[in-house]
Design a protein around this motif. Structure first.
Motif, PDB file in Angstrom:
ATOM      1  N   TYR A  14       0.859  -1.194   0.000  1.00 50.18           N
ATOM      2  CA  TYR A  14       0.000   0.000   0.000  1.00 50.18           C
ATOM      3  C   TYR A  14       0.893   1.241   0.000  1.00 50.18           C
ATOM      4  CZ  TYR A  14       1.137   0.476   5.000  1.00 50.18           C
ATOM      5  OH  TYR A  14       1.792   0.628   6.207  1.00 50.18           O
ATOM      6  N   GLU A  15       0.279   2.394  -0.190  1.00 51.22           N
ATOM      7  CA  GLU A  15       0.995   3.657  -0.089  1.00 51.22           C
ATOM      8  C   GLU A  15       0.748   4.266   1.272  1.00 51.22           C
ATOM      9  OE1 GLU A  15       0.240   8.100  -1.481  1.00 51.22           O
ATOM     10  OE2 GLU A  15       0.703   6.837  -3.233  1.00 51.22           O
ATOM     11  N   TRP A  16       1.812   4.406   2.061  1.00 53.54           N
ATOM     12  CA  TRP A  16       1.717   5.183   3.296  1.00 53.54           C
ATOM     13  C   TRP A  16       1.703   6.649   2.893  1.00 53.54           C
ATOM     14  CZ3 TRP A  16       4.773   8.791   5.949  1.00 53.54           C
ATOM     15  CH2 TRP A  16       4.385   9.043   7.265  1.00 53.54           C
ATOM     16  N   SER A  17       0.627   7.365   3.215  1.00 60.84           N
ATOM     17  CA  SER A  17       0.353   8.672   2.612  1.00 60.84           C
ATOM     18  C   SER A  17       0.438   9.807   3.615  1.00 60.84           C
ATOM     19  CB  SER A  17      -1.021   8.657   1.940  1.00 60.84           C
ATOM     20  OG  SER A  17      -1.108   7.628   0.983  1.00 60.84           O
ATOM     21  N   GLY A  18       1.471   9.763   4.467  1.00 52.24           N
ATOM     22  CA  GLY A  18       1.665  10.863   5.405  1.00 52.24           C
ATOM     23  C   GLY A  18       2.053  12.145   4.701  1.00 52.24           C
ATOM     24  N   ASN A  19       1.726  13.272   5.305  1.00 53.79           N
ATOM     25  CA  ASN A  19       2.094  14.557   4.721  1.00 53.79           C
ATOM     26  C   ASN A  19       3.612  14.707   4.682  1.00 53.79           C
ATOM     27  OD1 ASN A  19      -0.520  15.493   4.243  1.00 53.79           O
ATOM     28  ND2 ASN A  19      -0.741  16.237   6.344  1.00 53.79           N
ATOM     29  N   THR A  20       4.086  15.561   3.784  1.00 55.92           N
ATOM     30  CA  THR A  20       5.521  15.749   3.603  1.00 55.92           C
ATOM     31  C   THR A  20       6.206  16.145   4.909  1.00 55.92           C
ATOM     32  OG1 THR A  20       5.268  16.340   1.268  1.00 55.92           O
ATOM     33  CG2 THR A  20       7.264  17.103   2.362  1.00 55.92           C
ATOM     34  N   ALA A  21       5.547  16.929   5.723  1.00 55.91           N
ATOM     35  CA  ALA A  21       6.152  17.398   6.975  1.00 55.91           C
ATOM     36  C   ALA A  21       6.481  16.267   7.941  1.00 55.91           C
ATOM     37  CB  ALA A  21       5.218  18.402   7.656  1.00 55.91           C
ATOM     38  N   VAL A  22       5.815  15.122   7.804  1.00 56.07           N
ATOM     39  CA  VAL A  22       6.075  13.985   8.699  1.00 56.07           C
ATOM     40  C   VAL A  22       6.670  12.798   7.936  1.00 56.07           C
ATOM     41  CG1 VAL A  22       4.376  14.640  10.431  1.00 56.07           C
ATOM     42  CG2 VAL A  22       3.672  13.208   8.507  1.00 56.07           C
ATOM     43  N   GLY A  23       7.203  13.053   6.743  1.00 59.19           N
ATOM     44  CA  GLY A  23       7.887  12.000   5.995  1.00 59.19           C
ATOM     45  C   GLY A  23       7.463  11.869   4.552  1.00 59.19           C
ATOM     46  N   GLY A  24       6.195  12.185   4.246  1.00 57.50           N
ATOM     47  CA  GLY A  24       5.733  12.133   2.863  1.00 57.50           C
ATOM     48  C   GLY A  24       5.430  10.731   2.364  1.00 57.50           C
ATOM     49  N   ASP A  25       4.889  10.669   1.162  1.00 57.77           N
ATOM     50  CA  ASP A  25       4.439   9.400   0.575  1.00 57.77           C
ATOM     51  C   ASP A  25       5.564   8.374   0.467  1.00 57.77           C
ATOM     52  OD1 ASP A  25       1.937  10.479   0.243  1.00 57.77           O
ATOM     53  OD2 ASP A  25       2.155  10.879  -1.898  1.00 57.77           O
ATOM     54  N   HIS A  26       5.246   7.134   0.843  1.00 60.38           N
ATOM     55  CA  HIS A  26       6.171   6.010   0.683  1.00 60.38           C
ATOM     56  C   HIS A  26       5.384   4.770   0.265  1.00 60.38           C
ATOM     57  CE1 HIS A  26       9.058   8.528   2.810  1.00 60.38           C
ATOM     58  NE2 HIS A  26       9.993   7.631   2.547  1.00 60.38           N
ATOM     59  N   ASN A  27       5.945   4.028  -0.685  1.00 64.06           N
ATOM     60  CA  ASN A  27       5.354   2.760  -1.104  1.00 64.06           C
ATOM     61  C   ASN A  27       5.890   1.646  -0.221  1.00 64.06           C
ATOM     62  OD1 ASN A  27       5.915   4.190  -4.190  1.00 64.06           O
ATOM     63  ND2 ASN A  27       3.851   3.686  -3.551  1.00 64.06           N
ATOM     64  N   VAL A  28       4.978   0.847   0.317  1.00 69.43           N
ATOM     65  CA  VAL A  28       5.337  -0.277   1.182  1.00 69.43           C
ATOM     66  C   VAL A  28       4.975  -1.576   0.468  1.00 69.43           C
ATOM     67  CG1 VAL A  28       4.962  -1.394   3.416  1.00 69.43           C
ATOM     68  CG2 VAL A  28       4.903   1.114   3.240  1.00 69.43           C
ATOM     69  N   PHE A  29       5.929  -2.497   0.377  1.00 65.21           N
ATOM     70  CA  PHE A  29       5.706  -3.794  -0.262  1.00 65.21           C
ATOM     71  C   PHE A  29       6.030  -4.905   0.741  1.00 65.21           C
ATOM     72  CE2 PHE A  29       7.170  -0.789  -3.483  1.00 65.21           C
ATOM     73  CZ  PHE A  29       6.155  -0.863  -4.421  1.00 65.21           C
ATOM     74  N   PHE A  30       5.163  -5.909   0.786  1.00 67.37           N
ATOM     75  CA  PHE A  30       5.378  -7.058   1.661  1.00 67.37           C
ATOM     76  C   PHE A  30       5.792  -8.274   0.836  1.00 67.37           C
ATOM     77  CE2 PHE A  30       2.339  -4.458   4.139  1.00 67.37           C
ATOM     78  CZ  PHE A  30       3.104  -4.290   5.291  1.00 67.37           C
ATOM     79  N   ARG A  31       6.604  -9.119   1.449  1.00 65.00           N
ATOM     80  CA  ARG A  31       7.072 -10.315   0.761  1.00 65.00           C
ATOM     81  C   ARG A  31       5.952 -11.342   0.606  1.00 65.00           C
ATOM     82  NH1 ARG A  31      12.473 -12.554   0.171  1.00 65.00           N
ATOM     83  NH2 ARG A  31      13.249 -10.937   1.584  1.00 65.00           N
ATOM     84  N   LYS A  32       5.005 -11.328   1.519  1.00 63.19           N
ATOM     85  CA  LYS A  32       3.878 -12.259   1.436  1.00 63.19           C
ATOM     86  C   LYS A  32       2.650 -11.625   2.077  1.00 63.19           C
ATOM     87  CE  LYS A  32       5.067 -14.780   5.685  1.00 63.19           C
ATOM     88  NZ  LYS A  32       5.381 -16.116   6.261  1.00 63.19           N
ATOM     89  N   PRO A  43       5.938  -9.139  11.597  1.00 66.25           N
ATOM     90  CA  PRO A  43       6.567 -10.429  11.237  1.00 66.25           C
ATOM     91  C   PRO A  43       6.808 -10.616   9.743  1.00 66.25           C
ATOM     92  CG  PRO A  43       4.765 -10.750  12.807  1.00 66.25           C
ATOM     93  CD  PRO A  43       4.687  -9.331  12.354  1.00 66.25           C
ATOM     94  N   VAL A  44       5.984  -9.994   8.885  1.00 64.84           N
ATOM     95  CA  VAL A  44       6.138 -10.162   7.438  1.00 64.84           C
ATOM     96  C   VAL A  44       7.176  -9.173   6.916  1.00 64.84           C
ATOM     97  CG1 VAL A  44       4.976 -10.140   5.203  1.00 64.84           C
ATOM     98  CG2 VAL A  44       3.749 -10.946   7.229  1.00 64.84           C
ATOM     99  N   ASP A  45       8.145  -9.655   6.177  1.00 64.51           N
ATOM    100  CA  ASP A  45       9.238  -8.851   5.640  1.00 64.51           C
ATOM    101  C   ASP A  45       8.708  -7.782   4.683  1.00 64.51           C
ATOM    102  OD1 ASP A  45      11.829  -8.042   5.167  1.00 64.51           O
ATOM    103  OD2 ASP A  45      12.217  -9.575   3.637  1.00 64.51           O
ATOM    104  N   SER A  46       9.357  -6.606   4.670  1.00 65.05           N
ATOM    105  CA  SER A  46       8.893  -5.509   3.823  1.00 65.05           C
ATOM    106  C   SER A  46      10.061  -4.677   3.322  1.00 65.05           C
ATOM    107  CB  SER A  46       7.919  -4.605   4.584  1.00 65.05           C
ATOM    108  OG  SER A  46       8.560  -4.048   5.730  1.00 65.05           O
ATOM    109  N   VAL A  47       9.817  -3.969   2.200  1.00 62.13           N
ATOM    110  CA  VAL A  47      10.741  -2.969   1.660  1.00 62.13           C
ATOM    111  C   VAL A  47       9.914  -1.746   1.278  1.00 62.13           C
ATOM    112  CG1 VAL A  47      12.514  -4.553   0.819  1.00 62.13           C
ATOM    113  CG2 VAL A  47      10.574  -3.961  -0.658  1.00 62.13           C
ATOM    114  N   MET A  48      10.613  -0.616   1.067  1.00 70.49           N
ATOM    115  CA  MET A  48       9.918   0.634   0.801  1.00 70.49           C
ATOM    116  C   MET A  48      10.612   1.433  -0.297  1.00 70.49           C
ATOM    117  SD  MET A  48       9.370   1.824   4.761  1.00 70.49           S
ATOM    118  CE  MET A  48       8.724   3.433   4.288  1.00 70.49           C
ATOM    119  N   TYR A  49       9.799   2.241  -0.997  1.00 68.03           N
ATOM    120  CA  TYR A  49      10.297   3.260  -1.910  1.00 68.03           C
ATOM    121  C   TYR A  49       9.911   4.634  -1.355  1.00 68.03           C
ATOM    122  CZ  TYR A  49      10.181  -0.331  -5.713  1.00 68.03           C
ATOM    123  OH  TYR A  49      10.352  -1.437  -6.501  1.00 68.03           O
ATOM    124  N   ALA A  50      10.770   5.629  -1.541  1.00 68.84           N
ATOM    125  CA  ALA A  50      10.386   7.019  -1.336  1.00 68.84           C
ATOM    126  C   ALA A  50       9.665   7.484  -2.603  1.00 68.84           C
ATOM    127  CB  ALA A  50      11.610   7.878  -1.063  1.00 68.84           C
TER     128      ALA A  50
END
Length: 448
Positions: free
Chosen positions: A38-56, A93-100
């Motif tokens: 999913y897309e974590w959609s926090g405002n730029t002031a608190v980190g901004g949009d990041h794509n979260v991917f799970f391995r399973k 517990p589920v492994d994840s990676v992220m994109y800015a």
């Protein structure tokens, strides 16, 4: 490989369950990789949009808020800042990676960064092109890979035209360098930064650095994981982090494209140390290329409007062709035999036109809402004429090209000096004849 990245504050529990079911059903190891996320959609002031991917499947969703989610029984799982999200994902517990990600709430790489999770930055999508999200991180030794995505909000990954909406670019594609098409291989490619992104076309790119004395290649970023696996290498490729003793390295580049290659920029950090073109000045013809690009600023509403006219004095237009014109309702057309008018937008990406002139002695006057250029084709060599226009890398570039098509393959080598302190990021920007671009993840070379 694909994934659905809905805004977290809109994902209800039932939809999150449905997404997990779909990704599990559609994922076909070795053929078609689909990642839950999913897309974590926090405002730029608190980190901004990041794509979260799970391995399973089966992971929790950690939202920035429940703004459009009526069910509030899991409010305690919210991650209101990027730092909170990192902590949540480390405990998951589920492994994840992220994109800015650069969307409406662009990722704020200065807020926080966890290399164990966030291994890539997005340099292109339907929102435009954003080299700055990579280069802004160089002084901070952010060792991240390059990706490009669609995010066109139209459900057409790999064929994401901007249409008549506020998007100004065609959606991007990412190439993952991996031996098999599986989730595990995708995750490893992301974590090793073995990726490159394009603004749409499928381009084959290879870049390697030869290390005379060899070097220590780190399988993860040693700044965050100093005990990660290492190996001795004498050749490294895009995304690799390598400690070396050599003062110089020889870089080899190979590009094969489906269209002509306008130029290839071999970069060391933010500087272009070699510029490849598949032609010499003696090959220049009667084709004038005019390209405008850039954005207003980093955030939402970054689109720059380019309005103006191109007037030919002392001659006529023999042929006219738009370049990278993606929005049909925007004006970019020849009017009569001596002029072109345009009313278009760019959003970090580039567009423009090619004009073949009957007389090389003709004077070309370009008038825009951001400035003007006046030039004569016969007085131009292969070096571009650049008009800077403020904003975020806004510019108008005039360039003389051969009359015919450009080479679709390129191969060259260049020796590059390595900085004594800090990282030396070595990477490519490929500019194609159709106006598209491609960018590689940097090779991160360092001595100490």
């Amino acid at each position: 490989m694909t994934a659905h990245q809905a805004n977290d504050f809109q994902i209800k529990p039932a939809f999150w369950k449905k997404l997990n079911h779909l990704t599990e059903t559609l994922n076909e190891p070795g053929v078609f990789t689909v990642l839950p996320g999913y897309e974590w959609s926090g405002n730029t002031a608190v980190g901004g949009d990041h794509n979260v991917f799970f391995r399973k499947e089966g992971a929790r969703i950690y939202r920035c808020s429940h703004a459009l989610v009526a069910e509030h029984d899991d409010l305690d799982t919210d991650a209101h800042t990027l730092t909170d999200l990192y902590n949540r994902l480390h405990d998951e517990p589920v492994d994840s990676v992220m994109y800015a990600h650069v969307g409406g709430r662009y990722a704020n790489i200065h807020f926080d960064h966890d290399p164990r999770l966030e291994a890539a930055v997005e340099v292109h999508s339907a929102w435009g092109s954003f080299e700055w999200i990579l280069t802004d991180g160089f002084p901070m030794r952010r060792r991240v890979g390059v990706v490009a995505n669609s995010d066109g909000h139209k459900g057409r990954p790999g064929a994401s035209y901007p249409g008549a909406s506020f998007f100004g670019a065609y959606g991007g594609l990412t190439c993952f360098l991996m031996k098999e098409n599986t989730r595990d291989a995708v995750f490893e490619a992301i974590r090793r930064r073995h990726t490159y992104g394009t603004s749409g076309p499928r381009v084959a790119i290879d870049i390697k650095a030869e290390l005379t004395a060899g070097g220590t290649l780190f399988h993860r970023n040693p700044i965050a994981e100093p005990d990660c696996a290492t190996e001795k290498v004498f050749v490294c490729t895009m995304g690799d982090i390598v400690q070396i003793t050599d003062k110089k390295v020889k870089v080899s580049v190979s590009v094969d494209a489906p269209v002509g290659i306008e130029s290839i920029e071999l970069r060391r950090g933010t500087s272009t140390v070699a510029l490849w073109r598949g032609y010499e000045d003696k090959n220049l013809g009667n084709r004038l290329r005019l390209m405008w690009s850039g954005a207003e600023y980093r955030g939402r509403g970054r689109n720059t409007r380019w309005q103006g006219r191109i007037l030919i004095n002392g001659g006529c237009i023999e042929r006219f062709s738009p370049v990278n014109r993606l929005n049909p309702e925007q004006t970019l057309e020849q009017v009569g035999s001596k002029s072109v008018i345009f009313n278009t937008i760019t959003t970090g990406n580039r567009m423009g036109c090619d004009i073949w002139l009957e007389e090389e002695s003709s004077e070309v006057e370009v008038t825009t809402n951001h400035g003007a250029l006046s030039l004569t084709l016969k007085e131009m060599d292969g070096k571009p004429v650049i008009m800077s226009a403020g904003g975020l890398e806004r510019k108008l570039i005039a360039q003389r090209l051969p009359a015919g098509g450009l080479a679709t393959s390129a191969h060259f080598q260049k020796e590059i000096e390595i900085e004594e302190d800090g990282d030396t990021p070595v990477w490519l920007c490929v500019n194609l004849e159709d106006g598209n671009q491609a960018w590689t993840s940097p090779i991160y070379l360092f001595q100490k």
